[in-house]
Structure formats: structure tokens, C-alpha cells
Motif scaffolding. Sequence first.
Motif: not given
Length: 653
Positions: A140-146, A184-191
Motif C-alpha cells: 500500500w505504500d510503494a509502487g506507482l499505484a500507491a 507506465v501511466l497510472g490515473v486514479p479510478l475514482s467517483r
Amino acid sequence: MSHKKDEAAGAVLALLDLLAGEGPASRFEAPVEQARRRGVRGADLRMVEQVKRLALSIHARLDRRQQWSAGLTSLVDTACDLAAPHSVEDTLKIITRRARLLLGADVSWVTRPAADERLFRLHALDGHVSMLNTRIRLPWDAGLAAAVLAHRAPLWTSDYLTDDTFRHADGPDEWIMAEGLHAVLGVPLSRGTRPLGSLHVADRSVRHFSADEIALTSMLAEIGGVALERAVHLEETREDMAVLRDRALRAEAELAAARRVAATQRELLDLVLGGCDPHTLVEEFRARLGASVLLCGAHGTVVAGAGDMPEGTREAVTRAAMDAGPLGAPEPWLLEGGVWSVPLFTGSHYLGALCVHAGPALTDDAAELLRHAAGAAAVLLFLHQGSAAVAEGQFRDELLDDLLMSACRPREQLERRARRLGIGLDQPYVVVIARPDGGAQVRAVTWASAYARRRNGLKTTHEGDIVLLLPGTEAGAAARAVRHELSSLLGRPVTVSGSGPVSDPGAVLHGYREAARCLDAMIALGAVGTSASTHDMGFVGLLLSDHLDAEKFIESTIGAVLDYDEQRLTELTRTLDAYFDTGGSPTYAAEQLHVHPNTVARRLERISDLIGSDWQKPERALEVQLALRLSRIRRVLRERGESAGHPAGRQDA
């Protein structure tokens, strides 16, 4: 010169023609080269090159707008696709597939927080080639997703493994390396402001993502977030509906079962009220329960039976019928051999038991049917014998109430009433008082009624206590038996006292008073949950007695020693006096008696054989000393009485 200008104008027209026809950018250099070969130089050539640059710029803008338009069209198609209801997993698969196609990427996936641990899990991978993703867990505290979820903003890297602008972790890095991914591209998946996870697209080559690509991916994530939230709510709604459907089905089944049970109960009661005999009712029970049935009375007698009970169980059944009264509730309980017994009551009055050989376990339906069968059997027994039995129980209670009244009724009247109930008041009885701790009065009274009837005694309640008048001469043993059975039944302490025996109607009240004082003394001494009689309490019992019977106390404490001295002309009593006078020292006692210490030791051993080895313990020692003093006083009084009866002898003296 005019010819050169015409060549330059032709090159410009060719460039404009390519621009208007949306030709490829690679063909825009050809008109310039052709003009150069035809001799265009100087300002004319620079003009042609400038037009080329402007045309390429316009071409690039048109191309970007076309890509943007195509991306928007793809987003519209995605929105239309996600508008239909899908499961959560199908929604995620649509999002990742559309994201990969939108950017022309090699791999796409979604990361979502795990429900039961502080980790991220991969979902709906598209384009992957390795199987490491099946076991990978992202910290939860490492990587591009975090980092994406922490910043709530798009983040990208052209080469993931060499980028140290965010924290790395072994698991994600191992998977990225196995897939051969770089960009790698990461974007928030949010509502709205609620994060649901992150959407990722990746290439197996180094790549720089443009602002348009990032914007399109973010818009896709917004659309996907709405669809994902709806899918989650839809699945939760479906689960809730499934739960409600199961509850409705169970409720329908329970209602149908309740209707069947109610119909069965009504049919059984109609059969009883229609005047059937016990044998007909028991046969109906056997047909409905599919098992052998015995109907027993309150004293264990078999009223009726149907089917064959296993050998050896009939005695256990009749014994259980006699002991079932203390249960106080019409609930089935298992006997030996798979036989179930249900007590039969009308109010608090015990009528008997219904016993069924139904095996070691009862289904809920069978238990319910057995309870209703017991209710019908109780009604039948009450109609046949219950009213007389209830009246007899009331007469028994009233008789003991009258015996406990201070203004006692005439003796002949009490004895006549007792004889009608099969009780002889001229025989020895003991009075027992029970005081349950912490309530359960109704259940205890029900048990007491059955116990008194089983022992052919009497029962009543007086000042909140249960009072029993039971045949016998040992009040302590009766008190212990009552405490053992009643405390086992209630599962809580019961304090029980006893007194007696009494063999006269007028003595019952005195016995009750002694037992009541004994009970109060036990509670005051902290002996809650025990049993004792006035005799068991030694000299305390002597003080509690209505009649101070010192003779009985002396005999029960040191009577064996006194008899031994009288029969063998020994001095054990005198030795006891000396032993206590010298503070429990055999040596000093020997000096006082003018005998050898070994003689005192042998006498003390003989005393232990006669009255028990614990006579030197503090409590027994106090009783022994008190008995010795009372014995001396009794001896002195007797000697004075004999002297008063022989005056001549006194003159001679």
C-alpha cells in the motif's frame, strides 16, 4: 527570373495540395527538393521551405485533432458500452481493454485496495504474458499505484525500473520485469473524490505519454469510476436481494411448517376433546411420530403404550417419569437408548411423562410435534385424573400450612386429614427448609411438589422458603438429599436446613422453628449453598433448639467415652479434663494425673478410637470441652438430687 518564380509558385501549390489532401508528412519534402533541382534559389527557396514548415505544422495540428476526435469517439463508445449493467469484474475488463486500445498500449490493468489487508490487488489484466500476476500483491505504500492514490493525480514514467522518483517494491518490480514493461501511466479510478483504485496502461518500450493521452486516460478513468461504483452497488443490491429471497423462502417454509404444526395440534386436541381414550391417543402419536410411544403417570405407572420399546428401556422410562417433575418445563430430554421424555404439566402440577423412542437426535419438526403431542397428552391426563390430583396437591399444602400455624387446629382433625392423604403423623418425620439463591422460585416449588409426593411427604412455601415434611429420622441426611437434587436442577446454590425427628402434629411447628433458626445461622456464618441439621451444628444446634436437650448433646459428643469408663472402670473422662486443663499437653496432664506420659498417650489414642481422630481440632475440641462441663454439671445435679431424696443418709453423713 520569371521561370524561377513560376517553379517556386508550383512548389507552394504542391505543398498546399498535399495539405488539402491530408497527405502524409513524409511527402511534404518532395516539392521542396524538386524546386531545388529546378534551380530555385535564394529568397524563393526560403519561401518554399517556410511554406513547407507551415504546412507541416498545420498537418500536425490536424492530425492531433483527428486523434483527439478519435479518442473522444472511443470514450463515447466506452460510455455506451458501460451504460449496460455489468458485474464488477466485467466492468473492469471493459475499462482495461478500452484503455489499451485508446492509447495503443501493450498492457493495461486496474489496481484496487484489498478488503481484508493493507495491500493492492491486480484486476482485469489485458495484454499480459506472464502468470506472476496471479499471486502478486502490491504494497500500500510503494509502487506507482500507491503514488497515484496518494497524490490523487495522474503519474507516468517512461522507464519504470530505472525511475527512482517513487518507492519501489520487490513484488511489483519482479512482475514489471517479467512482462518486459518500460513506460507506465497510472490515473486514479475514482467517483468524484472517492478513490476506487487506479487504472494503468504500459508499453514494452520506452515512451513519453502526451498531455492528450493522459487527459483521455483520465476521462476514461472518470467514466469507468462511475460505472464501477454502479457495478459495486448493483452486486451489493443483488446480494441483498439474494439474502432477502432466502429469508422469504425460509419464512414461507417456517410459515408452512407452523401451519402444519397448528393443524396437527388442532387435530390432536379435537381427538382428546372428542372423548378418546389414552390408547387411541397414543396410537395416533405413534402414527404421526413414526416411533414407539409410552404414556406414563406421575408415579411412573404406564397409562398406555404403542409400538415396541427396546428391551431394558421400560424401567428407565418409568423411573424418568417419576423424576421428570423437577424439570419444570415441557421440553424433550434424552434418556438412555435414544428415548426422549417430555414432562406433562397443568400449570405447576406434574401429571406424568410422554416417552418416545425416536433415536439419539430430534429434528426441529419432530421436537415441535413432540411438544404438541405432550400438550395433548397433558390435557387428556388432566381430564381423566388431573383435577383430582391438583386438588390433592392443594390439600397437602393446606395441611402443612395448618401444622405450621401457631394456633394449631385440634389434633384429631389434623390426623384425620393426614390419614386421608396416606400420611401418619404419629410416625417420625423431619422438617426440611430450602432457600434457593438468586430466584428460580417457581421451578423450585414445582420440584418440591413432585419430591414431596414421591417421598409421601408434605410441601408448602412459608416466608419465601420451601418447607418439606418428610418421613424419616435423620434430618441431616434429608437436608443433604434435598440440597443435592435441587441445586443440580437449578444450577445454583441452595441452602438447606433440617430438624427433627418429630412424631406429633404439635411438634411440627417446633421443628420448623428449629430448622428456620438453623438456616438463618448457616447464612449468618457464611455457609450459603450447604446443608445441615441442628444436630450437625453441635453446640450451636443446642442453642438453636426449641428444647435445650443437653443430654442428647453430651451423648452425641462424648457418650462413647462415658460409656467406656462406666463399663471398664477406666479414667478416660478424667484424662480428657486434665488434657484440656493443661493446654493440650500430654506431659503436664500426666503430672496432674500422677501417671506416666505413655499412659496418657495410650488413653488419648483410645479416645480417638471412640469419638473420632479429629476431636483435637479447634471446633471439635470446643464441643468436647463443653460436653465435659455439661457432664460434670449433670453429675453434680444428680448427686444433689439423690442426697435430697435420702434424708437419713444425710444425717448419717
